[in-house]
Enzyme design. Sequence first.
Site, PDB file in Angstrom:
ATOM      1  N   THR A 182     -46.955  67.804  92.389  1.00 50.48           N
ATOM      2  CA  THR A 182     -47.669  67.841  93.697  1.00 50.48           C
ATOM      3  C   THR A 182     -47.755  69.820  94.243  1.00 50.48           C
ATOM      4  O   THR A 182     -47.508  70.928  92.978  1.00 50.48           O
ATOM      5  CB  THR A 182     -46.052  67.990  94.839  1.00 50.48           C
ATOM      6  OG1 THR A 182     -45.838  66.266  95.426  1.00 50.48           O
ATOM      7  CG2 THR A 182     -45.924  69.038  96.270  1.00 50.48           C
ATOM      8  N   GLU A 471     -42.325  60.904  97.065  1.00 51.99           N
ATOM      9  CA  GLU A 471     -43.155  59.825  96.208  1.00 51.99           C
ATOM     10  C   GLU A 471     -44.234  58.922  97.490  1.00 51.99           C
ATOM     11  O   GLU A 471     -44.274  57.746  97.561  1.00 51.99           O
ATOM     12  CB  GLU A 471     -42.110  58.288  96.577  1.00 51.99           C
ATOM     13  CG  GLU A 471     -40.802  58.726  94.759  1.00 51.99           C
ATOM     14  CD  GLU A 471     -42.169  58.624  93.660  1.00 51.99           C
ATOM     15  OE1 GLU A 471     -42.745  57.910  93.479  1.00 51.99           O
ATOM     16  OE2 GLU A 471     -41.502  60.032  93.016  1.00 51.99           O
TER      17      GLU A 471
END
Length: 688
Positions: A182, A471
């Site tokens: 990320t 996730e």
Amino acid sequence: MNPSNQSPNQTAEDESQAVVTRRIQRLSLHLMAPSAQNYDLCIVSCSSRGKLEVDKAQLSPYMRGKHREIQERVFEYFNSRPDLQTPVEILKDDHRELCWRQLLGLVREAGVKPFKYVAEDPAQYFAIAEAVGSVDMSLGIKMGVQYSLWGGSVINLGTKKHRDKYYDGIDNLDYPGCFAMTELHHGSNVQGLQTVATFDPIKDEFIINTPNDGAIKWWIGNAAVHGKFATVFAKLMLPTHDSKGYSDMGVHAFIVPIRDMKTHQTLPGIEIHDCGHKVGLNGVDNGALRFCSVRIPRDNLLNRFGDVSRDGKYTSSLPTINKRFAATLGELVGGRVGLAYSSVGVLKIAATIAIRYSLLRQQFGPPRKPEVSILDYQSQQHKLMPMLASTYAFHFATAILVEKYSEMKKTHDEQLVGDVHALSAGLKSYVTSYTAKSLSVCREACGGHGYAAVNRFGSLRNDHDIFQTFEGDNTVLLQQVAGDLLKQYKEKFQGGPLTVTWNYLRESMNAYLSQPNPVTARWEGEEHLRDPKFQLDAFRYRTSRLLQSVAVRLREHSKTLGSFGAWNRCLNHLLTLAESHIESVILAKFIEAVQNCPDPSSRAALKLVCDLYALNRIWNDIGTYRNVDYVAPNKAKAIHKLTEYLSFQVRNIAGELIDAFDLPDYVTRAPIARQSDAYAYYTQIVGF
């Protein structure tokens, strides 16, 4: 007179008169409040069928499965180590150090080695993760970062040379690591990542760079304090001899050391900052990473799906960037499987606390009679019994998901890979969203005592909340499910194969294209409503109708808005479709679990709970069924009435049902949920 000789008009008049009589009787009940005597008679009538006998000794092993022993080892270890139990009040930095000591203790003292199960026996790994998460959710996530994400990336995206070099250090925690995917500007859109890894053929190295602030790796677990390595996802850039200078080969994963192995000092070119205090999971040290010309050996490319030779040539068994990207993310689907499974574990704890307290707590009652348990109130049953039914439903659905995932890891069957990818996306999204809402319901159901931090709803709610985001954001995952359904819909009408999860669409789409049967739309008998075929048909009919109608809408809107605009215009419709499909899958797995239960008493209890799950879901969306006359008004009322009755019946065995989760007091750790002396222990905790 022979009924066959009655005229149609006479039959219609008789039916009309019966309807009028029934409505007058019901209206009179609303107008005249029942006496206490009538109320008692009502309770007796509802109870007349008798309470089911549930044998916990039979039901619990069926629920716990074959991994009960490893979970008991986890529970007993932490129960024997009070110094490793997380206190109610703890500072962020202290929580992080405690969490690290908990993980070290689990692996090095208790001898529980989760890493070997990541690849060899994923079901065992997820069982450990559920047990560890019940000790402290921060510990569960930190363990997941170390073994499932950092470790999993090495063994799933790397090759033998990587496993040989890093496996033991990851396993024994000598190599604590991170999973750096990320970025500040990109989370869900992984293909939009901006971090770059440029190959330098002269020195045979990759140079990792953060080109702008938006590319800073963000929310990286283990980065702020403990991590020594990171799997960094970056665009692989290869030098070319044309005017472009470099060729973008797509997102790849690289092993990047971030701290010195001996001094633990941050390595040159790497900047690490703490993401700070979070809403929850403050035992996990999330950090931000910036790279400035960080050089790593060419061998640090995790090269299972794509490799670079010494002379800078790129090779891959997969022909396109999109296929390589899909294969890379496909290997990381275990994180979603684990979150869905662990979320059910959180829901079990919350339901256990709320229901045990609701059985214990007594408030009000009939005049001159003892106070009654608050779980005897219909409103409390309405809050908690469908939730308990959903907990059971989710348990069996996620257990099947884990089985499918384990089989996929062994066989690498292409059809199974697609099925697990879609099913994990749907269940992770649906289950975590439901659990998040239920935690607030449980807190409210326990009144003021539910607000006490020691009774855990606050920490459970805060720690679990992020399950809806990491996730894969839940809204994004549901869109993936909807996209898969539309793909299957298209293939169905082109004669293509349907994967396992969607097989029912062949039958239900055909059923949708014909109008609802006017007779079955009006059947309202209990035997019919509790028939699994009726329940599953209703769920699948709704999904099929949503699928067909959204396909038509997308086709029409795409003519003027284009594919992206059409998708956005129909987005809420698509999300509803995905949720409907997942509910159908959950119910199907629950029905199978009921039928496969070997013990008759347990099977009867599970059938009752399954019926409540199904009919409550149908009632919650009764408007959809009424709008298309799938369910007639009288049948809708019968479904509502039966749902309330089933909630009452489940309430009668609620204690046994939560006992079957087999969560001892030292695991639930909420004074109001203790199985004995709850109030005495609660006052003692406060200091009396």
